[in-house]
Design a protein around this motif. Structure first.
Motif, PDB file in Angstrom:
ATOM      1  N   ARG A  20       0.829  -1.216   0.000  1.00  0.00           N
ATOM      2  CA  ARG A  20       0.000   0.000   0.000  1.00  0.00           C
ATOM      3  C   ARG A  20       0.859   1.259   0.000  1.00  0.00           C
ATOM      4  N   ALA A  21       2.132   1.136   0.403  1.00  0.00           N
ATOM      5  CA  ALA A  21       3.017   2.293   0.468  1.00  0.00           C
ATOM      6  C   ALA A  21       3.782   2.515  -0.833  1.00  0.00           C
ATOM      7  N   PHE A  22       3.511   1.687  -1.829  1.00  0.00           N
ATOM      8  CA  PHE A  22       4.153   1.774  -3.141  1.00  0.00           C
ATOM      9  C   PHE A  22       3.121   2.327  -4.125  1.00  0.00           C
ATOM     10  N   GLY A  23       3.472   3.370  -4.853  1.00  0.00           N
ATOM     11  CA  GLY A  23       2.490   4.047  -5.691  1.00  0.00           C
ATOM     12  C   GLY A  23       2.339   3.518  -7.096  1.00  0.00           C
ATOM     13  N   GLY A  24       3.082   2.461  -7.443  1.00  0.00           N
ATOM     14  CA  GLY A  24       2.982   1.911  -8.786  1.00  0.00           C
ATOM     15  C   GLY A  24       1.960   0.795  -8.888  1.00  0.00           C
ATOM     16  N   ALA A  25       1.998   0.075 -10.004  1.00  0.00           N
ATOM     17  CA  ALA A  25       1.088  -1.053 -10.234  1.00  0.00           C
ATOM     18  C   ALA A  25       1.618  -2.292  -9.515  1.00  0.00           C
ATOM     19  N   VAL A  26       0.738  -3.004  -8.815  1.00  0.00           N
ATOM     20  CA  VAL A  26       1.116  -4.174  -8.021  1.00  0.00           C
ATOM     21  C   VAL A  26       0.309  -5.382  -8.492  1.00  0.00           C
ATOM     22  N   LYS A  27       0.961  -6.535  -8.579  1.00  0.00           N
ATOM     23  CA  LYS A  27       0.267  -7.766  -8.972  1.00  0.00           C
ATOM     24  C   LYS A  27       0.879  -8.965  -8.253  1.00  0.00           C
ATOM     25  N   VAL A  28       0.128 -10.061  -8.201  1.00  0.00           N
ATOM     26  CA  VAL A  28       0.612 -11.306  -7.596  1.00  0.00           C
ATOM     27  C   VAL A  28       1.508 -12.024  -8.592  1.00  0.00           C
ATOM     28  N   ASN A  29       2.677 -12.459  -8.108  1.00  0.00           N
ATOM     29  CA  ASN A  29       3.618 -13.183  -8.957  1.00  0.00           C
ATOM     30  C   ASN A  29       3.533 -14.691  -8.760  1.00  0.00           C
ATOM     31  N   ARG A  30       3.542 -15.146  -7.484  1.00  0.00           N
ATOM     32  CA  ARG A  30       3.494 -16.579  -7.175  1.00  0.00           C
ATOM     33  C   ARG A  30       3.178 -16.761  -5.704  1.00  0.00           C
ATOM     34  N   GLN A  31       3.015 -18.011  -5.289  1.00  0.00           N
ATOM     35  CA  GLN A  31       2.795 -18.331  -3.886  1.00  0.00           C
ATOM     36  C   GLN A  31       4.113 -18.743  -3.224  1.00  0.00           C
ATOM     37  N   THR A  32       4.237 -18.432  -1.947  1.00  0.00           N
ATOM     38  CA  THR A  32       5.427 -18.795  -1.176  1.00  0.00           C
ATOM     39  C   THR A  32       5.005 -19.554   0.081  1.00  0.00           C
ATOM     40  N   VAL A  33       5.989 -20.122   0.774  1.00  0.00           N
ATOM     41  CA  VAL A  33       5.704 -20.995   1.910  1.00  0.00           C
ATOM     42  C   VAL A  33       6.265 -20.403   3.201  1.00  0.00           C
ATOM     43  N   SER A  34       5.462 -20.446   4.255  1.00  0.00           N
ATOM     44  CA  SER A  34       5.866 -19.955   5.567  1.00  0.00           C
ATOM     45  C   SER A  34       5.475 -20.984   6.624  1.00  0.00           C
ATOM     46  N   VAL A  35       6.418 -21.338   7.482  1.00  0.00           N
ATOM     47  CA  VAL A  35       6.196 -22.337   8.532  1.00  0.00           C
ATOM     48  C   VAL A  35       5.819 -21.636   9.829  1.00  0.00           C
ATOM     49  N   ASP A  36       4.740 -22.061  10.445  1.00  0.00           N
ATOM     50  CA  ASP A  36       4.290 -21.509  11.719  1.00  0.00           C
ATOM     51  C   ASP A  36       5.140 -22.073  12.847  1.00  0.00           C
ATOM     52  N   LEU A  37       5.899 -21.201  13.526  1.00  0.00           N
ATOM     53  CA  LEU A  37       6.765 -21.635  14.618  1.00  0.00           C
ATOM     54  C   LEU A  37       6.127 -21.435  15.994  1.00  0.00           C
ATOM     55  N   THR A  38       4.870 -21.006  16.019  1.00  0.00           N
ATOM     56  CA  THR A  38       4.201 -20.792  17.308  1.00  0.00           C
ATOM     57  C   THR A  38       3.519 -22.059  17.814  1.00  0.00           C
ATOM     58  N   VAL A  39       3.436 -23.081  16.971  1.00  0.00           N
ATOM     59  CA  VAL A  39       2.786 -24.329  17.391  1.00  0.00           C
ATOM     60  C   VAL A  39       3.759 -25.140  18.240  1.00  0.00           C
ATOM     61  N   PRO A  40       3.255 -25.940  19.204  1.00  0.00           N
ATOM     62  CA  PRO A  40       4.153 -26.717  20.069  1.00  0.00           C
ATOM     63  C   PRO A  40       5.005 -27.724  19.306  1.00  0.00           C
ATOM     64  N   ASP A  41       4.418 -28.404  18.321  1.00  0.00           N
ATOM     65  CA  ASP A  41       5.125 -29.448  17.582  1.00  0.00           C
ATOM     66  C   ASP A  41       5.227 -29.037  16.112  1.00  0.00           C
ATOM     67  N   ILE A  42       6.358 -28.420  15.738  1.00  0.00           N
ATOM     68  CA  ILE A  42       6.523 -27.929  14.369  1.00  0.00           C
ATOM     69  C   ILE A  42       6.495 -29.078  13.376  1.00  0.00           C
ATOM     70  N   ALA A  43       7.139 -30.192  13.744  1.00  0.00           N
ATOM     71  CA  ALA A  43       7.262 -31.320  12.815  1.00  0.00           C
ATOM     72  C   ALA A  43       5.919 -31.937  12.453  1.00  0.00           C
ATOM     73  N   SER A  44       4.893 -31.689  13.262  1.00  0.00           N
ATOM     74  CA  SER A  44       3.576 -32.242  12.946  1.00  0.00           C
ATOM     75  C   SER A  44       3.010 -31.646  11.660  1.00  0.00           C
ATOM     76  N   GLY A  45       3.545 -30.504  11.249  1.00  0.00           N
ATOM     77  CA  GLY A  45       3.104 -29.884  10.014  1.00  0.00           C
ATOM     78  C   GLY A  45       3.884 -30.331   8.789  1.00  0.00           C
ATOM     79  N   PHE A  46       4.943 -31.149   8.998  1.00  0.00           N
ATOM     80  CA  PHE A  46       5.710 -31.668   7.868  1.00  0.00           C
ATOM     81  C   PHE A  46       4.935 -32.817   7.228  1.00  0.00           C
ATOM     82  N   ASN A  47       5.064 -32.984   5.917  1.00  0.00           N
ATOM     83  CA  ASN A  47       4.401 -34.133   5.303  1.00  0.00           C
ATOM     84  C   ASN A  47       5.206 -35.412   5.551  1.00  0.00           C
TER      85      ASN A  47
END
Length: 331
Positions: free
Chosen positions: A120-147
């Protein structure tokens, strides 16, 4: 302003905005990738708020005194706690005036997915390029989210006697520079990714940069550079693996160890990035999704700061408004 002054302002921002790869110190170190890059920091004071923006300037070919602005390697964009439209518009207007005065014709921005609201602080044209991955580190068992595949690879590496350790030794950073380039050679990566030794030396001097190594019997199998700014987001910046490491599965152990360490440091997320391209079935994206199904959109922005000079530059290359270049002229 100087890097020191810009960094001091960055450190006064709310903690949620202090993502390491967006810091002026990181941008300055990152400019060591290429001697043509000039690192510029700008700020607009707004009473109880401020707008901070850092870019790398690249000279445009064919005309002295003309530049393109790009984000540092990874991400960039303005940082501000402000939400008032009037202030954001004023900041962008002042920035564009400076750009026109200094011959900065256009800008390409990559917004950090963990702070996509900063678009919102950038005055030009903005678009979605791709999806990225973020791991939630607030959960007690991080590895439970691994496949299941990722968990199997981690168990296999542990059973094979692979050890993971963090290092701040200069000799290990120097070794990583060679290890990384060897991996890029093996992948037949483009020349852009063959960063010089000076780049890794500059990274090693940053308090926010941390080196993690997976090894067995003294042989490096995987290694990665992670960025962390006083809690918040732990960022996976660079990584490399040998052929032996890939066969054993050490890239999975690398991220699992980083996640555990980040949680211990108080980080709320491990940001892994996205795939090598925007394809939803990209192999690199598939690997990262093995650690988390939480995805964040990666936004990019484009802006022309000096319309007349930009299209004059485009015209010298055979383009015009009816036949524009496929991407902004930034090099």
């Amino acid at each position: 302003m100087s890097t020191a002054e810009a960094q001091a302002r960055f450190e006064r921002l709310p903690s949620a905005l202090r993502v390491a790869s967006l810091s002026p110190d990181f941008a300055r170190a990152d400019s060591r990738r290429d001697p043509k890059l000039q690192c510029v920091h700008a700020c607009l004071d707004g009473g109880d708020s401020e707008w901070i923006h850092t870019v790398h300037l690249l000279p445009l070919a064919g005309q002295a005194g003309e530049w393109g602005a790009i984000s540092p390697y990874g991400y960039g964009g303005p940082l501000t706690p402000a939400t008032a439209t009037a202030f954001l518009d004023q900041a962008w207007s002042v920035w564009q005036v400076w750009c026109r005065q200094e011959g900065v014709l256009a800008e390409f921005c990559r917004f950090h997915p963990q702070l996509s609201q900063m678009a919102r602080a950038f005055g030009g044209a903005v678009k979605v390029n791709r999806q990225t991955v973020s791991v939630d580190l607030t959960v007690p068992d991080i590895a439970s989210g691994f496949n299941s595949l990722t968990r199997r690879k981690i168990r296999r590496t542990q059973q094979a006697g692979v050890q993971a350790c963090w290092s701040r030794k200069a000799v290990d950073w120097a070794r990583f520079s060679t290890f990384y380039r060897d991996a890029m050679q093996d992948l037949q990566a483009t020349p852009f990714y063959f960063f010089p030794n000076s780049y890794f030396e500059a990274l090693s001097q940053l308090p926010c940069a941390h080196l993690l190594v997976c090894e067995r019997d003294g042989r490096w199998l995987s290694a990665g550079v992670y960025l962390l700014e006083k809690g918040g987001v732990l960022e996976y910046h660079l990584g490399a693996s040998s052929r032996e490491g890939k066969e054993i599965g050490t890239p999975s152990l690398l991220q699992a160890q980083a996640a555990a360490w980040g949680q211990a440091q108080g980080a709320h997320s491990l940001y892994l990035g996205g795939g090598a391209d925007s394809s939803p079935d990209n192999k690199l994206l598939f690997y990262k999704l093995g650690f988390s199904r939480r995805t964040l959109p990666f936004l990019v922005g484009e802006a022309i700061h000096d319309d007349n000079r930009y299209w004059a530059a485009a015209g010298r290359l055979g383009f015009d408004h009816t036949r524009p270049p496929a991407r902004l002229l930034l090099d």
